[in-house]
Design a protein around this motif. Structure first.
Motif, PDB file in Angstrom:
ATOM      1  N   PRO A  78       0.819  -1.212   0.000  1.00  0.00           N
ATOM      2  CA  PRO A  78       0.000   0.000   0.000  1.00  0.00           C
ATOM      3  C   PRO A  78       0.856   1.267   0.000  1.00  0.00           C
ATOM      4  N   GLY A  79       0.509   2.191  -0.886  1.00  0.00           N
ATOM      5  CA  GLY A  79       1.207   3.464  -0.986  1.00  0.00           C
ATOM      6  C   GLY A  79       2.340   3.487  -1.996  1.00  0.00           C
ATOM      7  N   GLN A  80       2.827   2.339  -2.431  1.00  0.00           N
ATOM      8  CA  GLN A  80       3.916   2.338  -3.412  1.00  0.00           C
ATOM      9  C   GLN A  80       3.389   2.728  -4.795  1.00  0.00           C
ATOM     10  N   SER A  81       4.264   3.379  -5.562  1.00  0.00           N
ATOM     11  CA  SER A  81       3.831   3.843  -6.877  1.00  0.00           C
ATOM     12  C   SER A  81       5.002   3.895  -7.845  1.00  0.00           C
ATOM     13  N   ALA A  82       4.659   4.008  -9.096  1.00  0.00           N
ATOM     14  CA  ALA A  82       5.608   4.327 -10.160  1.00  0.00           C
ATOM     15  C   ALA A  82       5.188   5.709 -10.638  1.00  0.00           C
ATOM     16  N   ASP A  83       6.031   6.702 -10.385  1.00  0.00           N
ATOM     17  CA  ASP A  83       5.718   8.068 -10.782  1.00  0.00           C
ATOM     18  C   ASP A  83       5.429   8.139 -12.273  1.00  0.00           C
ATOM     19  N   PRO A  84       4.823   9.229 -12.732  1.00  0.00           N
ATOM     20  CA  PRO A  84       4.492   9.349 -14.154  1.00  0.00           C
ATOM     21  C   PRO A  84       5.711   9.090 -15.050  1.00  0.00           C
ATOM     22  N   HIS A  85       5.511   8.220 -16.025  1.00  0.00           N
ATOM     23  CA  HIS A  85       6.589   7.790 -16.912  1.00  0.00           C
ATOM     24  C   HIS A  85       5.986   7.176 -18.163  1.00  0.00           C
ATOM     25  N   ASP A  86       6.831   6.954 -19.152  1.00  0.00           N
ATOM     26  CA  ASP A  86       6.433   6.108 -20.280  1.00  0.00           C
ATOM     27  C   ASP A  86       7.483   5.020 -20.406  1.00  0.00           C
ATOM     28  N   HIS A  87       7.380   4.188 -21.417  1.00  0.00           N
ATOM     29  CA  HIS A  87       8.290   3.053 -21.571  1.00  0.00           C
ATOM     30  C   HIS A  87       9.160   3.181 -22.817  1.00  0.00           C
ATOM     31  N   GLY A  88       9.480   4.446 -23.167  1.00  0.00           N
ATOM     32  CA  GLY A  88      10.340   4.671 -24.318  1.00  0.00           C
ATOM     33  C   GLY A  88       9.759   4.029 -25.564  1.00  0.00           C
ATOM     34  N   PRO A 166      10.808  16.269 -12.871  1.00  0.00           N
ATOM     35  CA  PRO A 166      10.828  14.828 -13.097  1.00  0.00           C
ATOM     36  C   PRO A 166      11.962  14.150 -12.327  1.00  0.00           C
ATOM     37  N   ALA A 167      11.715  12.917 -11.948  1.00  0.00           N
ATOM     38  CA  ALA A 167      12.718  12.116 -11.263  1.00  0.00           C
ATOM     39  C   ALA A 167      13.760  11.651 -12.269  1.00  0.00           C
ATOM     40  N   ALA A 168      14.832  11.108 -11.777  1.00  0.00           N
ATOM     41  CA  ALA A 168      15.885  10.594 -12.650  1.00  0.00           C
ATOM     42  C   ALA A 168      15.352   9.441 -13.488  1.00  0.00           C
ATOM     43  N   GLN A 169      15.827   9.329 -14.713  1.00  0.00           N
ATOM     44  CA  GLN A 169      15.396   8.258 -15.614  1.00  0.00           C
ATOM     45  C   GLN A 169      15.991   6.932 -15.160  1.00  0.00           C
ATOM     46  N   ASN A 170      15.179   5.893 -15.194  1.00  0.00           N
ATOM     47  CA  ASN A 170      15.662   4.542 -14.862  1.00  0.00           C
ATOM     48  C   ASN A 170      14.900   3.539 -15.690  1.00  0.00           C
ATOM     49  N   ALA A 171      15.274   2.306 -15.594  1.00  0.00           N
ATOM     50  CA  ALA A 171      14.582   1.268 -16.346  1.00  0.00           C
ATOM     51  C   ALA A 171      14.028   0.219 -15.410  1.00  0.00           C
ATOM     52  N   VAL A 172      13.453   0.651 -14.296  1.00  0.00           N
ATOM     53  CA  VAL A 172      12.778  -0.260 -13.374  1.00  0.00           C
ATOM     54  C   VAL A 172      11.363  -0.443 -13.916  1.00  0.00           C
ATOM     55  N   PRO A 173      10.903  -1.650 -14.133  1.00  0.00           N
ATOM     56  CA  PRO A 173       9.600  -1.871 -14.736  1.00  0.00           C
ATOM     57  C   PRO A 173       8.439  -1.296 -13.932  1.00  0.00           C
ATOM     58  N   ALA A 174       7.452  -0.802 -14.647  1.00  0.00           N
ATOM     59  CA  ALA A 174       6.217  -0.340 -14.025  1.00  0.00           C
ATOM     60  C   ALA A 174       5.110  -0.313 -15.037  1.00  0.00           C
TER      61      ALA A 174
END
Length: 174
Positions: A78-88, A166-174
């Motif tokens: 509960p409370g965890q999220s993936a901030d706004p992003h796209d998947h390139g 925006p947060a730093a770019q990463n490739a953690v799936p969401a």
């Protein structure tokens, strides 16, 4: 004759070898990736023992790879999220396995219950969050495999949000 046509077919067309499509080893169409997600979701014995919950960060595990795609298993307390992003350049299929997740896009907000699936086009921004009181588990298929997750300002997915850095770019799936 009992038909309006003089053409009649004798036998089973599926028995004619040249009319059959060879079975594909790996999916290549959106429908086939959706089907793969449903098949994996239904095989609880394969994924459930792998799930872990982490109170500090979303847990994720690469479940499978194939030519040009990868499958990820994620858990959300509960409370965890993936901030706004796209998947390139990747398209995706998100499938909720357990619990409920909220997805926000420019088109609105929706609650995704177990079995819900979302198809994501390349560059389509969204935010995913567990707003519920119970943990959630989701399955994500990316094709081609996930290489980037460019962040977006909150306003990209919420009409009532102000632009945030925006947060730093990463490739953690969401």
């Amino acid at each position: 004759m009992n038909s309006d046509s003089d053409l009649q077919i004798a036998g089973d067309l599926l028995e004619v070898p040249h009319l059959l499509q060879p079975a594909r080893e790996h999916p290549v169409t959106v429908a086939e990736f959706v089907g793969l997600a449903r098949t994996l979701a239904a095989d609880r014995d394969q994924w459930a023992p792998l799930v872990r919950y982490d109170a500090l960060t979303r847990w994720y595990h690469r479940l499978r790879t194939g030519p040009g795609y990868e499958v990820w298993l994620l858990s959300w307390v509960p409370g965890q999220s993936a901030d706004p992003h796209d998947h390139g350049p990747s398209s995706g299929v998100l499938t909720v396995l357990e619990g409920k997740l909220t997805e926000r896009t420019k088109g609105g907000e929706r609650t995704l219950a177990p079995g819900a699936q979302r198809i994501l086009a390349p560059g389509q921004a969204h935010e995913v969050v567990n707003d519920a009181l119970e943990p959630a588990v989701s399955l994500h298929i990316y094709y081609p495999g996930l290489t980037e997750m460019p962040p977006h300002p909150a306003a990209a997915v919420r009409a009532d949000a102000t632009d945030a850095a925006p947060a730093a770019q990463n490739a953690v799936p969401a």
